[in-house]
Design an enzyme around this catalytic site. Structure first.
Site, PDB file in Angstrom:
ATOM      1  N   LYS A 184       0.846  -1.213   0.000  1.00  0.00           N
ATOM      2  CA  LYS A 184       0.000   0.000   0.000  1.00  0.00           C
ATOM      3  C   LYS A 184       0.875   1.254   0.000  1.00  0.00           C
ATOM      4  O   LYS A 184       0.592   2.235  -0.700  1.00  0.00           O
ATOM      5  CB  LYS A 184      -0.921  -0.008   1.226  1.00  0.00           C
ATOM      6  CG  LYS A 184      -1.640   1.323   1.497  1.00  0.00           C
ATOM      7  CD  LYS A 184      -2.772   1.589   0.542  1.00  0.00           C
ATOM      8  CE  LYS A 184      -3.300   3.014   0.519  1.00  0.00           C
ATOM      9  NZ  LYS A 184      -3.827   3.593   1.691  1.00  0.00           N
ATOM     10  N   LEU A 250     -11.525   7.222  -9.780  1.00  0.00           N
ATOM     11  CA  LEU A 250     -11.290   8.125 -10.908  1.00  0.00           C
ATOM     12  C   LEU A 250     -11.042   9.565 -10.512  1.00  0.00           C
ATOM     13  O   LEU A 250     -10.080  10.194 -10.919  1.00  0.00           O
ATOM     14  CB  LEU A 250     -12.516   8.095 -11.832  1.00  0.00           C
ATOM     15  CG  LEU A 250     -12.669   6.940 -12.808  1.00  0.00           C
ATOM     16  CD1 LEU A 250     -13.874   7.183 -13.678  1.00  0.00           C
ATOM     17  CD2 LEU A 250     -11.401   6.756 -13.615  1.00  0.00           C
ATOM     18  N   SER A 255      -4.909  11.965  -0.458  1.00  0.00           N
ATOM     19  CA  SER A 255      -4.722  12.797   0.733  1.00  0.00           C
ATOM     20  C   SER A 255      -3.579  13.799   0.557  1.00  0.00           C
ATOM     21  O   SER A 255      -3.655  14.915   1.068  1.00  0.00           O
ATOM     22  CB  SER A 255      -4.510  11.917   1.965  1.00  0.00           C
ATOM     23  OG  SER A 255      -3.521  10.947   1.731  1.00  0.00           O
TER      24      SER A 255
END
Ligand SMILES: NC(=O)C1=CN([C@@H]2O[C@H](COP(=O)(O)OP(=O)(O)OC[C@H]3O[C@@H](n4cnc5c(N)ncnc54)[C@H](OP(=O)(O)O)[C@@H]3O)[C@@H](O)[C@H]2O)C=CC1
Ligand SMILES: CC(C)(CO)C(=O)C(=O)O
Length: 313
Positions: A184, A250, A255
């Site tokens: 991640k 999309l 962040s």
């Protein structure tokens, strides 16, 4: 289950709302007084794929919090972890801490404050946005993986997973959590700064040949560093995460783009910055990640300069 959400911005509010919906007794803890006041006064306005709602929720400043709770869900930015846990140090007691924050090194940051055996760490692909005091949104399918930081099985894993699932989170108990976190983080190292630097979204980066070439270079370097650190992160899995974001997130503003736009500090140090620092230790060349750290640091410096200049103009 009694839960305190420490850092109740975009993600903390969304997860807090989902846990409350599942029946948990949730308290949101945040230093943003306008947000805390708006939630207590008007409820939490939340927009999800399954619909919009206004949920009555309890919110307060961390210094007003009194334990005990069973679980503290940590959702501050990573550079606020120390301050946030210090502020509630006397109230943590025997609670578990679950961090789904981005980046690598979260277990070590938390372990400076609590017994490592009571830490759960993980990663989430859930996108969320803070729309203003008392208002958050989260759109797009996503998974949440977590496990104990020390790797021991514990009944709490099942209890937390059941609660998250009851609240609509696709939660998975994932023993190979360190690999999942690196995958991640590698995804974030590619997507977050590329969107932040180009004022773009995952859909836009995925549709651009330049975006894909840059993402590929970032990922190749970061995976080499993960392997040098002894973490079996899978390049194929990172590519799946990227493909998912290109197709399903999309128009989400990652962040880091939200942070730059709001002239806030970014989490670059825990993402590409961590890759660069670990690469140095293992003598691995990571020129693309290094350049990205410099460009994001420059963007942050420019934002600070503008803020100071406008204030004094
Ligand atoms: N947004 C997203 O789509 C995703 C974010 N993440 C990760 O989740 C984490 C949280 O991100 P996000 O929700 O976007 O961030 P936000 O900035 O929206 O929320 C963080 C909140 O923590 C508050 N805070 C700051 N210092 C403290 C403190 N000492 N004690 C308590 N609260 C504090 C902030 O207040 P203030 O604003 O006043 O500083 C803010 O309200 C990050 O690690 C991020 O990378 C992971 C997946 C997706
Ligand atoms: C939502 C997601 C997965 C990026 O698409 C993310 O991690 C972020 O915005 O920081």
């Amino acid at each position: 289950m009694k839960v305190a959400v420490l850092g109740a911005g975009a993600m903390g509010s969304v997860y807090g709302a989902r846990l409350a919906r599942a029946g948990a007794d949730v308290t949101l803890l945040d230093v943003n007084a306008a947000h805390v006041d708006a939630v207590n006064r008007d409820g939490l306005h939340i927009a999800l794929d399954e619909g919009a709602a206004v949920l009555p929720m309890r919110a307060m400043a961390p210094k007003a919090f009194t334990g005990p709770v069973d679980l503290i869900l940590l959702f501050t930015k990573v550079f606020h972890t120390d301050a946030a846990l210090s502020a509630i140090a006397d109230q943590i007691g025997d609670a578990w801490i679950l961090s789904l924050q981005n980046g690598v090194g979260n277990a070590d940051r938390i372990a400076a404050h609590v017994d490592r055996a009571k830490i759960m760490i993980g990663m989430t692909m859930t996108p969320a946005e803070f729309l203003g005091p008392g208002r958050v949104a989260s759109h797009g399918a996503a998974t949440t993986d977590f496990y104990t930081a020390e790797g021991q099985a514990d009944p709490m894993l099942e209890q937390v997973a059941n609660l998250l699932q009851a609240g609509g989170v696709t939660a998975r108990i994932t023993p190979e959590i360190h690999a999942a976190i690196w995958e991640k983080a590698t995804f974030n190292c590619a997507l977050n700064p590329l969107c932040a630097l180009s004022n773009g979204t995952p859909g836009g980066v995925g549709a651009s040949p330049e975006g894909r070439v840059l993402a590929d270079a970032v990922v190749r370097e970061a995976i080499a560093v993960a392997h040098a650190c002894g973490v079996a992160a899978s390049r194929a899995h990172v590519d799946e995460l990227l493909a998912h974001a290109y197709a399903h997130h999309l128009m989400h503003e990652p962040s880091m783009l939200q942070d730059l736009n709001a002239r806030r500090r970014t989490e670059i140090d825990a993402l590409n910055g961590a890759v660069v620092a670990l690469a140095e230790r293992h003598a691995i060349p990571v020129p693309t990640n290094q350049m990205i750290v410099r460009l994001i640091s420059l963007a942050e410096a420019n934002a600070r300069f503008r803020a100071a200049h406008e204030t004094h103009a």
